[in-house]
Design an enzyme around this catalytic site. Structure first.
Site, PDB file in Angstrom:
ATOM      1  N   LYS A 244       0.864  -1.179   0.000  1.00 24.03           N
ATOM      2  CA  LYS A 244       0.000   0.000   0.000  1.00 24.03           C
ATOM      3  C   LYS A 244       0.904   1.233   0.000  1.00 24.03           C
ATOM      4  O   LYS A 244       1.539   1.543   1.000  1.00 24.03           O
ATOM      5  CB  LYS A 244      -0.925   0.025   1.216  1.00 24.03           C
ATOM      6  N   GLU A 380       2.440   1.875   5.487  1.00 22.23           N
ATOM      7  CA  GLU A 380       1.068   2.194   5.895  1.00 22.23           C
ATOM      8  C   GLU A 380       0.225   0.932   5.960  1.00 22.23           C
ATOM      9  O   GLU A 380      -0.663   0.803   6.794  1.00 22.23           O
ATOM     10  CB  GLU A 380       0.451   3.185   4.907  1.00 22.23           C
ATOM     11  N   ASP A 684     -38.972  -5.168  -4.075  1.00 23.13           N
ATOM     12  CA  ASP A 684     -38.937  -6.413  -4.844  1.00 23.13           C
ATOM     13  C   ASP A 684     -38.621  -6.105  -6.307  1.00 23.13           C
ATOM     14  O   ASP A 684     -39.449  -5.536  -7.019  1.00 23.13           O
ATOM     15  CB  ASP A 684     -40.310  -7.099  -4.727  1.00 23.13           C
ATOM     16  N   GLY A 720     -34.728  -9.095  -2.757  1.00 23.67           N
ATOM     17  CA  GLY A 720     -34.805  -7.664  -2.504  1.00 23.67           C
ATOM     18  C   GLY A 720     -34.301  -7.241  -1.138  1.00 23.67           C
ATOM     19  O   GLY A 720     -33.464  -7.894  -0.523  1.00 23.67           O
TER      20      GLY A 720
END
Length: 855
Positions: A244, A380, A684, A720
């Site tokens: 990173k 980091e 839905d 949903g």
């Protein structure tokens, strides 16, 4: 007659930059296809196949689909010249097909039944006969397809069909989901220009041609894909791990030796980091690169503070570390797996032979060594990425994860305190972040890391931003007077931890973040690495050695268990016994949402492949005498029935043994049957992408926030999302239903293209149905943590609102990972019955809003 004459007659080549139709491609072994997204008067996709030196073309209104059940209408149009395969850009207003064109996918194709003799003759014959079968080799569309002319219709009406093969998908497929957001935005922008633009005096033909060429060559700015913060390192097959880097994220767009280097929010870096631009100008390819601009120390680690000071002291080792590639020589690579993109990238950077632009290497499957090295060297953190992940431009996904070693946080500078002692101008910086409701929250003061030169620079930057009042709604207590500033400057701080009152402990200033707007700065809360990387269980083996018949003792009751080895999920090899195990394990979390409520039993005694049935009336004569029931009048049965009430684990397991895969309680309790404890909105989707369910849920939350109403959300476990508004049982069903109806219809008006409140299925196709009708006496909804009779043994899982992203998937929550999720984050709904919502106040706000609209 030339097949391109119609094409030429429809176009004014003095105005449009489209290629002229005079040139054919000479015969070759490989034949190409191209799909172009055409944002004209109506958005559609143009599907083009090279045949006999030209592009046979069809307009596909809904775009291609990888789902064999979809039948996409394809209207055959005039042949296009071979060179049209590379055309992108704006077709000017007043010209045929005016709008914005983008090459969505391209590749080569084969005939499924070619005889190996003359490709073009065979392809032409199949097209004349109205039945062309091909195999596409693209980035986004792959495998076998058929183009079939429709019978009893115009000759130009065809169907584009996907065959069932290894590339076919079962779920909803929408081409727009695979289109970069910048392309969608550009298309809308160009059409709006054409709608609102006033007609000007016609420019000379040569000038129009120049304008068209400029439109064609103008580049869109890319927005990088982002990683999600997780709480711990992990090892996982199919993942790769990278350093990173601690610097500025940057996109480099290199085209014919010209370079545009810019930040994630599209600020140019060309002047600030000129050595990187100079190095990239020597790249032998046209490419779009993604990486991090850093200052590298001698030990190979990045120094963010040195990067901050680069303008004043350019002696640091400035490097552009590149970890991804989005385009190469005109080819869109975003639909290519990451591991393949990195292989190409490595070769491209190797050819550059630069010490200023370098390739970011990775390790596969195991992060231990890299993570330990990161800890020792004070990096980091590290980045984890799914090796097969596609590039999701502009999105934060669970395919890329970041694991931090040093706690860092972006924060907004909201003011500064008076200095003490020898320090001048600034004592400390007053910091804030935005919460999920877009309210600015105070997170503490930062005095560490500020030295003389830096203080002077910060002081000068803040003077034009001074304002009299605090930008916080809350009262901020400080030991010395504060000078408030407009909250626009973003900084990076490192810190030891968060305090219990959500303040930074021991923050140290690292530098300003000019690459990120203040409006996007929020407290970064890590997700569970286990949950973020866990896949849905699809082939979990049944437990070995389980007795088919047994008895379990719960709550002092003996519950008989039968047919425990029967497969309830045949494809996944999940047994009835494993369903029972789940409910035994999860009883403490399931029961609070069932207690004292009548239940409708939804039974699947032969598993999910057979049709289940509902049972409301318990046979009290044959049921154990310790079961609790309540006798109520059932309108559907026109008589009184004995509803089961589940108040303990014994009853819960008894229900599971009956084949009750899911639990369906009333919204009200036995003691107040006419007053529900919750208002429910059931979202839905009907043949529409799940991201629109997420969009609808967030729109509902936004409206409820505006009304001062707190809501909770969960996956339905089926297709949903359920949104619950706790009421405390203070209002009757009619009041609750009317409130739900108001919310549903308001949101439907806000999102008319993607939502519906019409119950008839045929009238809500390709929309999200906002169902408010569940708010009636006797109606039931699958409870939190209820298993659903769906593939994968999915569970109705309570969610945090910030989990509602485009990456959310119902299949991520199953009987195999729900217990782990609870260990990691606890019961997200544990306080739902303690939440107080005042509907009278909410209704009063609704009336005030209505009155304001009238006035």
């Amino acid at each position: 007659m030339s097949s391109l004459r119609t094409y030429d007659q429809k176009r004014n080549f003095k105005e449009t930059a489209e290629p002229k139709g005079g040139k054919r491609k000479s015969g070759g072994k490989e034949h190409i296809f191209v799909i172009q997204r055409h944002h004209a008067s109506r958005l559609h996709y143009d599907f083009r196949l090279e045949v006999d030196g030209v592009l046979k073309s069809w307009a596909v209104p809904k775009g291609p689909s990888m789902n064999p059940s979809d039948k996409r209408l394809a209207m055959q149009v005039e042949d296009h010249p071979y060179d049209y395969k590379d055309f992108e850009g704006v077709i000017p207003e007043g010209n045929y097909g005016a709008g914005f064109v983008y090459v969505w996918d391209k590749g080569s194709y084969e005939l499924l039944h070619g005889d190996g003799a003359s490709f073009d003759k065979e392809a032409g014959k199949e097209i004349r006969e109205g039945n062309l079968k091909i195999r596409l080799k693209g980035r986004k569309v792959k495998g076998e397809f058929a183009l079939v002319r429709m019978k009893n219709s115009d000759d130009n009406a065809w169907l584009l069909l996907k065959h069932k093969d290894d590339y076919a998908v079962k779920g909803t497929y929408d081409s727009e989901n695979y289109t970069p957001q910048r392309i969608k935005d550009r298309g809308v922008k160009e059409k709006e220009k054409m709608k609102t633009g006033t007609k000007k005096k016609a420019a000379p033909a040569k000038e129009k041609a120049k304008t068209a060429t400029r439109a064609k060559t103008k580049r869109e700015l890319f927005t990088p894909m982002m990683a999600t913060l997780v709480d711990a390192p992990f090892n996982r097959d199919g993942w790769l791990f990278e350093t990173k880097w601690d610097g500025y994220r940057a996109i480099a767009d290199v085209s014919k030796g010209k370079v545009e280097l810019y930040s994630r929010n599209h600020l140019s870096f060309n002047k600030d980091y000129a050595p990187v631009v100079t190095a990239l100008e020597k790249l032998k390819h046209n490419a779009v690169l993604d990486g991090e601009i850093v200052i590298l120390k001698k030990d190979g680690t990045s120094d963010f503070q040195a990067l901050q000071n680069y303008k004043n002291d350019a002696s640091g080792n400035l490097v552009y570390v590149v970890f991804d590639m989005l385009e190469l020589d005109g080819q869109d690579l975003t639909a290519m797996p990451l591991i393949q993109r990195k292989e190409l990238l490595k070769e491209v950077i190797k050819q550059l032979k630069s010490k200023t632009v370098v390739y970011s290497d990775h390790v596969l499957d195991t992060s231990d060594k890299l993570y330990n090295e990161a800890k020792q060297k004070g990096w980091e953190g590290i980045i984890a990425k799914e090796a097969e992940s596609l590039y999701a431009e502009g999105k934060r996904t669970l395919s890329w994860l970041k694991i931090k070693i040093i706690g860092e946080q972006e924060a907004i500078i909201c003011g500064y305190t008076e200095p003490k002692g020898s320090r001048k101008k600034i004592g400390s910086l007053v910091l804030g972040v935005y919460d999920d409701k877009k309210n600015l929250r105070y997170v503490g003061n930062c005095g560490g890391g500020l030295d003389g030169t830096l203080i002077n620079e910060l002081y000068e930057k803040m003077q034009p931003l001074i304002q009299k009042s605090s930008p916080f709604d809350e009262k901020v207590r400080t030991n010395t007077p504060v000078t408030w500033v407009k909250p626009t400057l973003v900084c990076q701080v490192k810190f030891s931890s968060w305090t219990s009152d959500k303040h930074l402990r021991q923050p140290v200033f690292l530098g300003l973040r000019k690459d990120k707007p203040a409006t996007e700065v929020q407290k970064e809360t890590p997700k569970s690495a286990k949950m973020a990387t866990k896949k849905a269980a699809t082939t979990a083996p049944a437990k070995a050695g389980r007795e088919d018949e047994s008895t379990v003792a719960l709550n002092g009751k003996k519950v008989p268990l039968t047919n425990q080895n029967k497969l309830y999920w045949p494809d996944e090899k999940i047994t009835k016994g494993e369903l029972v195990d789940y409910y035994i394990t999860m009883a403490d979390y399931v029961l609070p949402y069932l207690k004292d409520r009548p239940l409708s039993l939804h039974r699947f005694p032969n598993g999910i492949k057979d049709a289940g049935f509902y049972q409301k009336d318990m046979d009290t004569a044959s049921a154990p005498d310790w079961l609790k029931t309540v006798s109520l009048h059932a309108a559907s049965a026109s008589r009184d029935v004995d509803y089961l009430v589940c108040n303990n684990a014994a009853t819960l397991v008894y229900m599971a043994n009956l084949g009750c895969i899911e639990m369906n309680p009333w919204l009200s309790r036995v003691k107040k049957l006419d007053n529900p404890d919750y208002i429910v909105l059931d979202l839905d989707p009907e043949n529409i992408a799940f991201k629109y369910v997420v969009e609808t849920a967030l729109a509902i939350k936004s409206l409820l926030d505006q009304l001062g109403v707190t809501a909770f959300c969960k996956t339905s476990g089926a297709s949903g999302i359920h949104i619950y508004v706790p009421t405390g049982g203070k209002y009757n069903y009619e009041t609750c239903r009317l409130f739900a109806e108001y919310v549903a219809k308001q949101v439907q008006q806000e999102l008319p293209q993607t939502t519906s409140v019409i119950r008839t299925k045929s009238k809500r196709n390709k929309k999200v149905y906002i169902d408010y009708m569940q708010n009636s006496r006797g109606q039931t909804v699958a409870s939190p943590y209820s298993v659903r009779p769906k593939p994968g043994a999915t569970v109705s899982a309570p969610l945090q609102w910030d989990e509602l992203t485009d990456d959310l998937a119902i299949s991520n929550f199953t009987i195999y990972n729900m217990a782990d999720r609870l260990k990691e984050i606890g019961d997200l709904w544990k306080d739902i019955d303690k939440t107080k919502n005042d509907l009278r106040k909410a209704i009063s706000k609704i009336e005030d809003l209505a009155q304001a609209d009238v006035e």
